[in-house]
Design a protein around this motif. Sequence first.
Motif, PDB file in Angstrom:
ATOM      1  N   MET A  40       0.837  -1.184   0.000  1.00  0.00           N
ATOM      2  CA  MET A  40       0.000   0.000   0.000  1.00  0.00           C
ATOM      3  C   MET A  40       0.879   1.243   0.000  1.00  0.00           C
ATOM      4  SD  MET A  40      -2.819  -1.398   2.720  1.00  0.00           S
ATOM      5  CE  MET A  40      -1.980  -2.939   3.139  1.00  0.00           C
ATOM      6  N   ARG A  41       0.665   2.084  -0.966  1.00  0.00           N
ATOM      7  CA  ARG A  41       1.455   3.313  -1.045  1.00  0.00           C
ATOM      8  C   ARG A  41       0.629   4.422  -1.677  1.00  0.00           C
ATOM      9  NH1 ARG A  41       3.224   3.857  -6.383  1.00  0.00           N
ATOM     10  NH2 ARG A  41       3.211   1.917  -7.583  1.00  0.00           N
ATOM     11  N   SER A  42       1.045   5.650  -1.413  1.00  0.00           N
ATOM     12  CA  SER A  42       0.335   6.796  -1.971  1.00  0.00           C
ATOM     13  C   SER A  42       0.869   7.127  -3.356  1.00  0.00           C
ATOM     14  CB  SER A  42       0.494   8.007  -1.054  1.00  0.00           C
ATOM     15  OG  SER A  42       1.860   8.354  -0.924  1.00  0.00           O
ATOM     16  N   ILE A  43       0.032   7.741  -4.177  1.00  0.00           N
ATOM     17  CA  ILE A  43       0.431   8.242  -5.482  1.00  0.00           C
ATOM     18  C   ILE A  43      -0.150   9.642  -5.650  1.00  0.00           C
ATOM     19  CG2 ILE A  43       0.666   5.973  -6.570  1.00  0.00           C
ATOM     20  CD1 ILE A  43      -2.077   6.263  -7.746  1.00  0.00           C
ATOM     21  N   ALA A  44       0.414  10.395  -6.579  1.00  0.00           N
ATOM     22  CA  ALA A  44      -0.013  11.787  -6.769  1.00  0.00           C
ATOM     23  C   ALA A  44      -1.445  11.849  -7.286  1.00  0.00           C
ATOM     24  CB  ALA A  44       0.922  12.483  -7.745  1.00  0.00           C
ATOM     25  N   LYS A  45      -2.191  12.815  -6.786  1.00  0.00           N
ATOM     26  CA  LYS A  45      -3.548  13.030  -7.286  1.00  0.00           C
ATOM     27  C   LYS A  45      -3.496  13.452  -8.757  1.00  0.00           C
ATOM     28  CE  LYS A  45      -5.717  14.531  -2.942  1.00  0.00           C
ATOM     29  NZ  LYS A  45      -4.535  14.522  -2.062  1.00  0.00           N
TER      30      LYS A  45
ATOM     31  N   LEU B 163       0.887   6.518   4.055  1.00  0.00           N
ATOM     32  CA  LEU B 163       1.344   5.710   5.184  1.00  0.00           C
ATOM     33  C   LEU B 163       2.673   6.181   5.739  1.00  0.00           C
ATOM     34  CD1 LEU B 163       0.353   2.104   4.028  1.00  0.00           C
ATOM     35  CD2 LEU B 163      -1.033   3.888   5.089  1.00  0.00           C
ATOM     36  N   GLY B 164       3.290   7.158   5.094  1.00  0.00           N
ATOM     37  CA  GLY B 164       4.550   7.701   5.595  1.00  0.00           C
ATOM     38  C   GLY B 164       5.728   6.785   5.311  1.00  0.00           C
ATOM     39  N   ASP B 165       6.858   7.103   5.926  1.00  0.00           N
ATOM     40  CA  ASP B 165       8.101   6.362   5.683  1.00  0.00           C
ATOM     41  C   ASP B 165       8.384   5.300   6.730  1.00  0.00           C
ATOM     42  OD1 ASP B 165       8.643   7.927   3.423  1.00  0.00           O
ATOM     43  OD2 ASP B 165       9.591   9.491   4.646  1.00  0.00           O
ATOM     44  N   GLU B 166       7.582   5.254   7.777  1.00  0.00           N
ATOM     45  CA  GLU B 166       7.839   4.269   8.826  1.00  0.00           C
ATOM     46  C   GLU B 166       7.458   2.863   8.370  1.00  0.00           C
ATOM     47  OE1 GLU B 166       7.207   5.541  13.044  1.00  0.00           O
ATOM     48  OE2 GLU B 166       5.896   6.998  12.098  1.00  0.00           O
ATOM     49  N   GLU B 167       8.178   1.895   8.880  1.00  0.00           N
ATOM     50  CA  GLU B 167       7.899   0.497   8.513  1.00  0.00           C
ATOM     51  C   GLU B 167       6.629   0.014   9.225  1.00  0.00           C
ATOM     52  OE1 GLU B 167      11.454  -1.701   9.336  1.00  0.00           O
ATOM     53  OE2 GLU B 167      12.703  -0.348   8.140  1.00  0.00           O
TER      54      GLU B 167
ATOM     55  N   GLU C 110       2.765  -9.859   8.899  1.00  0.00           N
ATOM     56  CA  GLU C 110       1.638  -9.221   9.569  1.00  0.00           C
ATOM     57  C   GLU C 110       1.851  -7.711   9.609  1.00  0.00           C
ATOM     58  OE1 GLU C 110       1.213 -10.328  13.657  1.00  0.00           O
ATOM     59  OE2 GLU C 110       3.372 -10.490  13.944  1.00  0.00           O
ATOM     60  N   VAL C 111       0.764  -6.994   9.797  1.00  0.00           N
ATOM     61  CA  VAL C 111       0.815  -5.541   9.897  1.00  0.00           C
ATOM     62  C   VAL C 111       1.169  -5.150  11.327  1.00  0.00           C
ATOM     63  CG1 VAL C 111      -0.542  -3.407   9.769  1.00  0.00           C
ATOM     64  CG2 VAL C 111      -0.820  -5.192   8.025  1.00  0.00           C
ATOM     65  N   SER C 112       2.119  -4.228  11.464  1.00  0.00           N
ATOM     66  CA  SER C 112       2.502  -3.683  12.767  1.00  0.00           C
ATOM     67  C   SER C 112       2.415  -2.162  12.676  1.00  0.00           C
ATOM     68  CB  SER C 112       3.934  -4.110  13.136  1.00  0.00           C
ATOM     69  OG  SER C 112       4.331  -3.553  14.372  1.00  0.00           O
ATOM     70  N   PRO C 113       1.270  -1.580  13.053  1.00  0.00           N
ATOM     71  CA  PRO C 113       1.074  -0.131  12.870  1.00  0.00           C
ATOM     72  C   PRO C 113       2.098   0.694  13.647  1.00  0.00           C
ATOM     73  CG  PRO C 113      -1.013  -1.230  13.345  1.00  0.00           C
ATOM     74  CD  PRO C 113       0.077  -2.229  13.621  1.00  0.00           C
ATOM     75  N   PRO C 114       2.757   1.660  13.002  1.00  0.00           N
ATOM     76  CA  PRO C 114       3.677   2.553  13.716  1.00  0.00           C
ATOM     77  C   PRO C 114       2.934   3.403  14.744  1.00  0.00           C
ATOM     78  CG  PRO C 114       3.982   2.687  11.318  1.00  0.00           C
ATOM     79  CD  PRO C 114       2.719   1.925  11.563  1.00  0.00           C
ATOM     80  N   ALA C 115       3.670   3.898  15.724  1.00  0.00           N
ATOM     81  CA  ALA C 115       3.060   4.712  16.780  1.00  0.00           C
ATOM     82  C   ALA C 115       2.430   5.980  16.229  1.00  0.00           C
ATOM     83  CB  ALA C 115       4.115   5.055  17.830  1.00  0.00           C
TER      84      ALA C 115
ATOM     85  N   ASN D  31      14.624   2.351  -1.298  1.00  0.00           N
ATOM     86  CA  ASN D  31      13.157   2.388  -1.149  1.00  0.00           C
ATOM     87  C   ASN D  31      12.485   1.174  -1.776  1.00  0.00           C
ATOM     88  OD1 ASN D  31      13.007   4.943   0.203  1.00  0.00           O
ATOM     89  ND2 ASN D  31      13.458   5.928  -1.754  1.00  0.00           N
ATOM     90  N   SER D  32      13.041   0.005  -1.509  1.00  0.00           N
ATOM     91  CA  SER D  32      12.403  -1.223  -1.978  1.00  0.00           C
ATOM     92  C   SER D  32      11.051  -1.404  -1.299  1.00  0.00           C
ATOM     93  CB  SER D  32      13.303  -2.428  -1.687  1.00  0.00           C
ATOM     94  OG  SER D  32      14.490  -2.365  -2.442  1.00  0.00           O
ATOM     95  N   GLU D  33      10.233  -2.273  -1.865  1.00  0.00           N
ATOM     96  CA  GLU D  33       8.881  -2.457  -1.340  1.00  0.00           C
ATOM     97  C   GLU D  33       8.916  -3.022   0.082  1.00  0.00           C
ATOM     98  OE1 GLU D  33       6.700  -1.028  -2.701  1.00  0.00           O
ATOM     99  OE2 GLU D  33       6.810  -1.144  -4.878  1.00  0.00           O
ATOM    100  N   PRO D  34       7.910  -2.700   0.898  1.00  0.00           N
ATOM    101  CA  PRO D  34       7.917  -3.105   2.305  1.00  0.00           C
ATOM    102  C   PRO D  34       8.079  -4.600   2.541  1.00  0.00           C
ATOM    103  CG  PRO D  34       6.242  -1.436   1.945  1.00  0.00           C
ATOM    104  CD  PRO D  34       6.780  -1.802   0.591  1.00  0.00           C
ATOM    105  N   TYR D  35       7.525  -5.444   1.663  1.00  0.00           N
ATOM    106  CA  TYR D  35       7.644  -6.881   1.925  1.00  0.00           C
ATOM    107  C   TYR D  35       9.083  -7.353   1.762  1.00  0.00           C
ATOM    108  CZ  TYR D  35       7.158  -7.265  -3.208  1.00  0.00           C
ATOM    109  OH  TYR D  35       7.314  -7.137  -4.560  1.00  0.00           O
ATOM    110  N   SER D  36       9.868  -6.745   0.871  1.00  0.00           N
ATOM    111  CA  SER D  36      11.277  -7.107   0.720  1.00  0.00           C
ATOM    112  C   SER D  36      12.078  -6.677   1.938  1.00  0.00           C
ATOM    113  CB  SER D  36      11.860  -6.458  -0.535  1.00  0.00           C
ATOM    114  OG  SER D  36      11.175  -6.855  -1.690  1.00  0.00           O
ATOM    115  N   ILE D  37      11.799  -5.465   2.428  1.00  0.00           N
ATOM    116  CA  ILE D  37      12.492  -4.956   3.613  1.00  0.00           C
ATOM    117  C   ILE D  37      12.164  -5.824   4.823  1.00  0.00           C
ATOM    118  CG2 ILE D  37      12.755  -2.990   5.152  1.00  0.00           C
ATOM    119  CD1 ILE D  37      13.891  -2.584   2.317  1.00  0.00           C
ATOM    120  N   ALA D  38      10.875  -6.155   4.998  1.00  0.00           N
ATOM    121  CA  ALA D  38      10.471  -6.975   6.147  1.00  0.00           C
ATOM    122  C   ALA D  38      11.122  -8.353   6.079  1.00  0.00           C
ATOM    123  CB  ALA D  38       8.950  -7.103   6.183  1.00  0.00           C
ATOM    124  N   ALA D  39      11.218  -8.925   4.881  1.00  0.00           N
ATOM    125  CA  ALA D  39      11.833 -10.245   4.723  1.00  0.00           C
ATOM    126  C   ALA D  39      13.303 -10.209   5.104  1.00  0.00           C
ATOM    127  CB  ALA D  39      11.664 -10.722   3.280  1.00  0.00           C
TER     128      ALA D  39
END
Length: 275
Positions: free
Chosen positions: A1-6, A157-161, A178-183, A248-256
């Motif tokens: 999930m990531r943001s894109i320009a309007k 979602l910002g830059d936090e993991e 699993e999802v771990s929501p940042p503070a 800035n690789s995708e979150p699933y690669s970083i988490a792995a």
Amino acid sequence: MRSIAKPDLDIRRVLDELGSGLEVKNLRRLESELVEGEEEFTSNAIGGDFRLTAQKHPSIDPPDEDDVQWAWKNRFSSGVGRDMYDALKSGAGSRCPSCLHGRVHDLDHFLPKSKYPRLALVPLNLVPICSDCNGIKRAYVAKSAANEPIHPYFDDLGDEEWLVATVLEAPGAPLQFEVSPPAAWNATLGSRVAEQFKRLKLGALYADLASTLIGNLASGLDTRFAASGPAGAKRWLEEMLGTWKASNSEPYSIAALAAWSSSPFVWNGGWRVER
């Protein structure tokens, strides 16, 4: 999930680009109602609850709704408006902003056109999506703010993991995500991300992608392990994690990589399918 320009496109411009014909003439007669729908949708999106947008408008009757649907099918997704369709698709690049993996193939009506006909041609309601995610989402409408899908034009979602993985100590070092929501996230955003993660079956998708990734890394791990033992394998995974974070690789690669680089089981050869 990531943001894109309007998109730099609104309903007025869409109507201007649809050409001529009886149905288009009728849509232009309804321009103020369609603009009102766009404004209402945008206001509710900024407020974080898309569901508050009214499904119907008292000045738009069923034949009018049919004209909007006709324009979507015959003038926007094909015909003279196809350039607008393609421009919106390209706004996400090649990868689906919902799953971060599939190739963008379609535009999804974030609020479905079958239930919100006023929004069928509103650019901010048209989101690039891959075929798999589109097939799952279909005409989904949230029942509460806590299970609204993530909208890539409005939700950042910002830059936090926010995604974490756990190593399952089995051959090949499979992962559970699993999802771990940042503070910094509020409870509603955390719930929405977790709901979308579950709805789109992203845990299974990312586990499969991780299996392919560890297979691609196996030769490099074998080399480092042969040269320096578990410490060499660990160091190489940590170096790769730093490099991939910087790119800035995708979150699933970083988490792995984060999970594997912190797992003694993996350092000691757990990446091997046969041990």
